[in-house]
Motif scaffolding. Structure first.
Motif, PDB file in Angstrom:
ATOM      1  N   GLY A 136       0.786  -1.231   0.000  1.00 46.39           N
ATOM      2  CA  GLY A 136       0.000   0.000   0.000  1.00 46.39           C
ATOM      3  C   GLY A 136       0.811   1.270   0.000  1.00 46.39           C
ATOM      4  O   GLY A 136       0.250   2.356  -0.085  1.00 46.39           O
ATOM      5  N   HIS A 137       2.156   1.158   0.091  1.00 43.33           N
ATOM      6  CA  HIS A 137       3.003   2.346   0.181  1.00 43.33           C
ATOM      7  C   HIS A 137       4.272   2.145  -0.633  1.00 43.33           C
ATOM      8  O   HIS A 137       4.573   1.043  -1.084  1.00 43.33           O
ATOM      9  CB  HIS A 137       3.386   2.628   1.645  1.00 43.33           C
ATOM     10  N   ASP A 138       5.025   3.230  -0.773  1.00 45.29           N
ATOM     11  CA  ASP A 138       6.327   3.186  -1.429  1.00 45.29           C
ATOM     12  C   ASP A 138       7.398   3.583  -0.426  1.00 45.29           C
ATOM     13  O   ASP A 138       7.180   4.456   0.412  1.00 45.29           O
ATOM     14  CB  ASP A 138       6.361   4.128  -2.630  1.00 45.29           C
ATOM     15  N   PHE A 139       8.559   2.935  -0.533  1.00 49.38           N
ATOM     16  CA  PHE A 139       9.650   3.273   0.366  1.00 49.38           C
ATOM     17  C   PHE A 139      10.282   4.619   0.024  1.00 49.38           C
ATOM     18  O   PHE A 139      10.391   5.506   0.857  1.00 49.38           O
ATOM     19  CB  PHE A 139      10.748   2.204   0.287  1.00 49.38           C
ATOM     20  N   ASP A 140      10.721   4.760  -1.210  1.00 49.84           N
ATOM     21  CA  ASP A 140      11.625   5.846  -1.554  1.00 49.84           C
ATOM     22  C   ASP A 140      10.949   7.174  -1.853  1.00 49.84           C
ATOM     23  O   ASP A 140      11.505   8.229  -1.593  1.00 49.84           O
ATOM     24  CB  ASP A 140      12.477   5.455  -2.770  1.00 49.84           C
ATOM     25  N   ASN A 141       9.787   7.132  -2.463  1.00 49.52           N
ATOM     26  CA  ASN A 141       9.181   8.396  -2.873  1.00 49.52           C
ATOM     27  C   ASN A 141       7.677   8.232  -3.033  1.00 49.52           C
ATOM     28  O   ASN A 141       7.169   7.120  -3.149  1.00 49.52           O
ATOM     29  CB  ASN A 141       9.790   8.880  -4.195  1.00 49.52           C
ATOM     30  N   GLU A 142       7.006   9.347  -3.034  1.00 44.52           N
ATOM     31  CA  GLU A 142       5.562   9.349  -3.239  1.00 44.52           C
ATOM     32  C   GLU A 142       5.299   9.338  -4.738  1.00 44.52           C
ATOM     33  O   GLU A 142       5.816  10.181  -5.473  1.00 44.52           O
ATOM     34  CB  GLU A 142       4.953  10.620  -2.622  1.00 44.52           C
ATOM     35  N   ARG A 143       4.508   8.366  -5.201  1.00 39.70           N
ATOM     36  CA  ARG A 143       4.209   8.344  -6.631  1.00 39.70           C
ATOM     37  C   ARG A 143       3.211   9.444  -6.965  1.00 39.70           C
ATOM     38  O   ARG A 143       2.357   9.809  -6.151  1.00 39.70           O
ATOM     39  CB  ARG A 143       3.698   6.970  -7.075  1.00 39.70           C
ATOM     40  N   ASP A 144       3.351   9.969  -8.156  1.00 35.26           N
ATOM     41  CA  ASP A 144       2.496  11.075  -8.563  1.00 35.26           C
ATOM     42  C   ASP A 144       1.123  10.562  -8.993  1.00 35.26           C
ATOM     43  O   ASP A 144       0.924   9.369  -9.192  1.00 35.26           O
ATOM     44  CB  ASP A 144       3.140  11.852  -9.714  1.00 35.26           C
ATOM     45  N   ALA A 145       0.197  11.505  -9.151  1.00 37.42           N
ATOM     46  CA  ALA A 145      -1.164  11.170  -9.593  1.00 37.42           C
ATOM     47  C   ALA A 145      -1.394  11.695 -11.007  1.00 37.42           C
ATOM     48  O   ALA A 145      -2.421  12.301 -11.303  1.00 37.42           O
ATOM     49  CB  ALA A 145      -2.184  11.753  -8.626  1.00 37.42           C
ATOM     50  N   SER A 146      -0.424  11.448 -11.890  1.00 42.02           N
ATOM     51  CA  SER A 146      -0.561  11.922 -13.265  1.00 42.02           C
ATOM     52  C   SER A 146      -1.734  11.259 -13.967  1.00 42.02           C
ATOM     53  O   SER A 146      -2.347  11.856 -14.862  1.00 42.02           O
ATOM     54  CB  SER A 146       0.731  11.688 -14.051  1.00 42.02           C
ATOM     55  N   GLY A 147      -2.084  10.038 -13.559  1.00 41.05           N
ATOM     56  CA  GLY A 147      -3.244   9.361 -14.141  1.00 41.05           C
ATOM     57  C   GLY A 147      -4.547  10.057 -13.770  1.00 41.05           C
ATOM     58  O   GLY A 147      -5.413  10.284 -14.626  1.00 41.05           O
ATOM     59  N   LEU A 148      -4.693  10.397 -12.497  1.00 36.06           N
ATOM     60  CA  LEU A 148      -5.899  11.104 -12.054  1.00 36.06           C
ATOM     61  C   LEU A 148      -6.001  12.478 -12.721  1.00 36.06           C
ATOM     62  O   LEU A 148      -7.088  12.912 -13.125  1.00 36.06           O
ATOM     63  CB  LEU A 148      -5.882  11.266 -10.536  1.00 36.06           C
ATOM     64  N   ALA A 149      -4.862  13.155 -12.839  1.00 37.86           N
ATOM     65  CA  ALA A 149      -4.858  14.467 -13.469  1.00 37.86           C
ATOM     66  C   ALA A 149      -5.260  14.387 -14.938  1.00 37.86           C
ATOM     67  O   ALA A 149      -6.035  15.214 -15.435  1.00 37.86           O
ATOM     68  CB  ALA A 149      -3.478  15.105 -13.338  1.00 37.86           C
ATOM     69  N   THR A 150      -4.749  13.373 -15.627  1.00 40.59           N
ATOM     70  CA  THR A 150      -5.107  13.184 -17.043  1.00 40.59           C
ATOM     71  C   THR A 150      -6.594  12.933 -17.198  1.00 40.59           C
ATOM     72  O   THR A 150      -7.268  13.541 -18.052  1.00 40.59           O
ATOM     73  CB  THR A 150      -4.311  12.019 -17.639  1.00 40.59           C
ATOM     74  N   ASN A 151      -7.127  12.052 -16.380  1.00 42.00           N
ATOM     75  CA  ASN A 151      -8.562  11.753 -16.467  1.00 42.00           C
ATOM     76  C   ASN A 151      -9.413  12.975 -16.146  1.00 42.00           C
ATOM     77  O   ASN A 151     -10.469  13.192 -16.751  1.00 42.00           O
ATOM     78  CB  ASN A 151      -8.910  10.597 -15.526  1.00 42.00           C
TER      79      ASN A 151
END
Length: 513
Positions: free
Chosen positions: A371-386
């Motif tokens: 449910g999480h990432d170690f190194d960095n927060e993934r972006d929400a480019s998919g949500l922004a595109t939609n």
């Protein structure tokens, strides 16, 4: 045979020992291999695709002419992975299928690591190492991502394994395999050059003086084979990694915490304890020249683990080059040191308890990674595109502050129409007209970089009733970069209204009259 040859060093398992394991041993190894598969395939699409993964897919499926241009012009690093992915996605392009390539590669690392542990130690250490790797959260994190990191770890493991195999038995086959694995590792990620450097330092300590010319010629061959990538690095300079931030002591400590596979310091403390248990008995002999085999293998693993991290951290004072995921290839060294330290526990019940505690803590890290990432927060480019596609109107235009953001936008457009190739290429044509970057209806290698000009922004504002602006990894208000400030000022002159929507690491603005 020369008594100084590694194959006759005290404590080194014989070749026959590789076939002497009992049936329960092989069954345990098979179960660990199956668990490694299951853990990595489970929840494979629980986390959304993000920019880096979308970038991988779009780069891999661009037409061949642009693909070759792009590799040489900007993306030579990870080129081996892009080539593999290019073939892989001909069979399917769903997020699950795309990510499964990394899963299969990561799972294949387990037997490679087992083999390396057998070459360095014995089957007891090898089985412990396999168990630690199967449940390692850091490996899982990148096994479930459409990037080159799991391939990088596999090839780094094979490179070291073939080097040790050659030291034990200097045959032409082992030497060729070492050169090939090392060369491919560099093309999987150019930080593999740090691994080769660590190997050179280890061998220079004097474990094998029997055939130095062959090792020297092997490194020369690797250097010649990766010359195109070295030329690319010299040509592009630090541009592709200029976004890396200078690390602090806490960043380095966090890297080792994450590398151990947990989301707490307790697991790292356990790992560190058993690393010390393996290395400490050597004492000052660990630094001596021409040590015996038992001392040298600790030197080798310690150099593999520490040298790349220390060097990149030191170089970062001049130019930041320390990035945790780029150093994931040190993971096998850490696991082998811990496994060897655990094997020092002579009582089976004590070993079992210690290993069970480490695996329990590692399992908590596995659950965390789902449910999480170690190194960095993934972006929400998919949500922004939609969001943009759902709210766009005929006559709208769109500008991407960072040219490569269009690459992710194109990918998420294609996700709306599924895997059908004919409709995929038309998906983004249903949204706003792309003003920048734009060189053709489909992605062009020139669309992956560049900045919009004031004239282009002026023209877009004059020609369209509404203009969308998609910003990624942008500075906070008041600290905007020059390009953002230019676009903001230019569009504000032509449009009276601005609507702003925020997503993780993405900002979408709609300018209208």
């Amino acid at each position: 045979m020369n008594s100084s040859a590694p194959a006759e060093a005290p404590g080194l398992p014989s070749q026959a020992g590789f076939h002497s394991a009992s049936l329960p041993h092989w069954i345990t190894l098979l179960l660990l291999f199956a668990a490694s598969f299951a853990i990595r395939f489970w929840c494979l699409v629980c986390k959304p695709f993000w920019f880096d993964e979308a970038y991988s897919v779009e780069l891999a499926r661009i037409d061949l002419r642009n693909f070759v241009h792009l590799l040489w012009w900007r993306e030579a690093n990870m080129s081996l992975y892009y080539l593999l992915l290019r073939g892989w996605i001909t069979f399917g392009q769903s997020p699950f299928f795309v990510r499964s390539l990394s899963v299969l590669i990561s799972a294949a690392t387990l037997p490679a690591l087992y083999w390396l542990a057998r070459l360095l130690y014995d089957r007891r250490v090898a089985l412990i190492a396999a168990a630690l790797f199967a449940f390692n959260g850091y490996s899982l994190r990148y096994a479930q991502e459409a990037r080159s990191y799991s391939l990088f770890v596999l090839l780094a493991t094979l490179s070291s394994a073939f080097l040790i195999a050659w030291l034990r038995q200097p045959t032409r086959r082992n030497r060729i395999a070492y050169v090939l694995a090392s060369m491919l590792a560099v093309y999987a990620h150019f930080y593999a050059l740090l691994l080769v450097a660590a190997q050179w330092l280890a061998v220079r300590s004097g474990i094998s003086r029997e055939r130095p010319n062959e090792l020297r010629s092997s490194w020369i061959t690797i250097g010649v084979a990766v010359l195109p990538l070295l030329t690319f690095i010299a040509k592009t300079g630090a541009g592709p990694i200029k976004w890396i931030q200078r690390p602090g002591v806490r960043d380095v400590a966090d890297f080792f915490k994450n590398l151990s596979g947990g989301n707490s310091w307790i697991l790292l403390l356990g790992f560190a304890t058993f690393c010390v248990l393996e290395i400490a008995p050597a004492g000052h002999r660990l630094l001596q020249h021409q040590p015996d085999w038992k001392i040298w293998r600790g030197q080798f693993l310690l150099l593999w683990l520490v040298f790349p991290v220390a060097l990149t951290a030191i170089l970062s004072f001049a130019r930041p080059v320390f990035l945790p995921r780029y150093l994931i290839f040190t993971l096998p060294a850490l696991i082998l040191l811990v496994a060897a330290g655990l094997a020092q526990l002579r009582h089976v019940w004590l070993l079992g308890m210690a290993l069970a505690v480490l695996l329990l803590l590692s399992s908590a890290g596995v659950l965390y990674v789902y449910g999480h990432d170690f190194d960095n927060e993934r972006d929400a480019s998919g949500l922004a595109t939609n969001f943009i596609l759902d709210h766009s109107q005929p006559g709208d235009a769109i500008i991407f502050h960072i040219a490569a953001t269009r690459v992710a936008y194109e990918f998420f457009c294609s996700m709306r129409v599924g895997e059908n190739s004919a409709s995929r290429h038309n998906a983004c044509r249903l949204g706003p007209e792309i003003v920048f970057p734009y060189h053709s209806a489909g992605l062009d290698y020139r669309d992956f970089t560049g900045k919009p000009t004031p004239d282009l922004v002026h023209t877009a504002a004059a020609s369209h009733p509404r203009v969308w602006l998609m910003l990624m990894n942008n500075a906070p208000p008041g600290k905007a970069d020059a390009t953002t400030q230019m676009i903001t000022d230019t569009l504000s002159e032509s449009f009276a209204r601005t609507a702003v929507s925020h997503f993780a690491r993405v900002e979408v603005r709609l300018y209208s009259k």
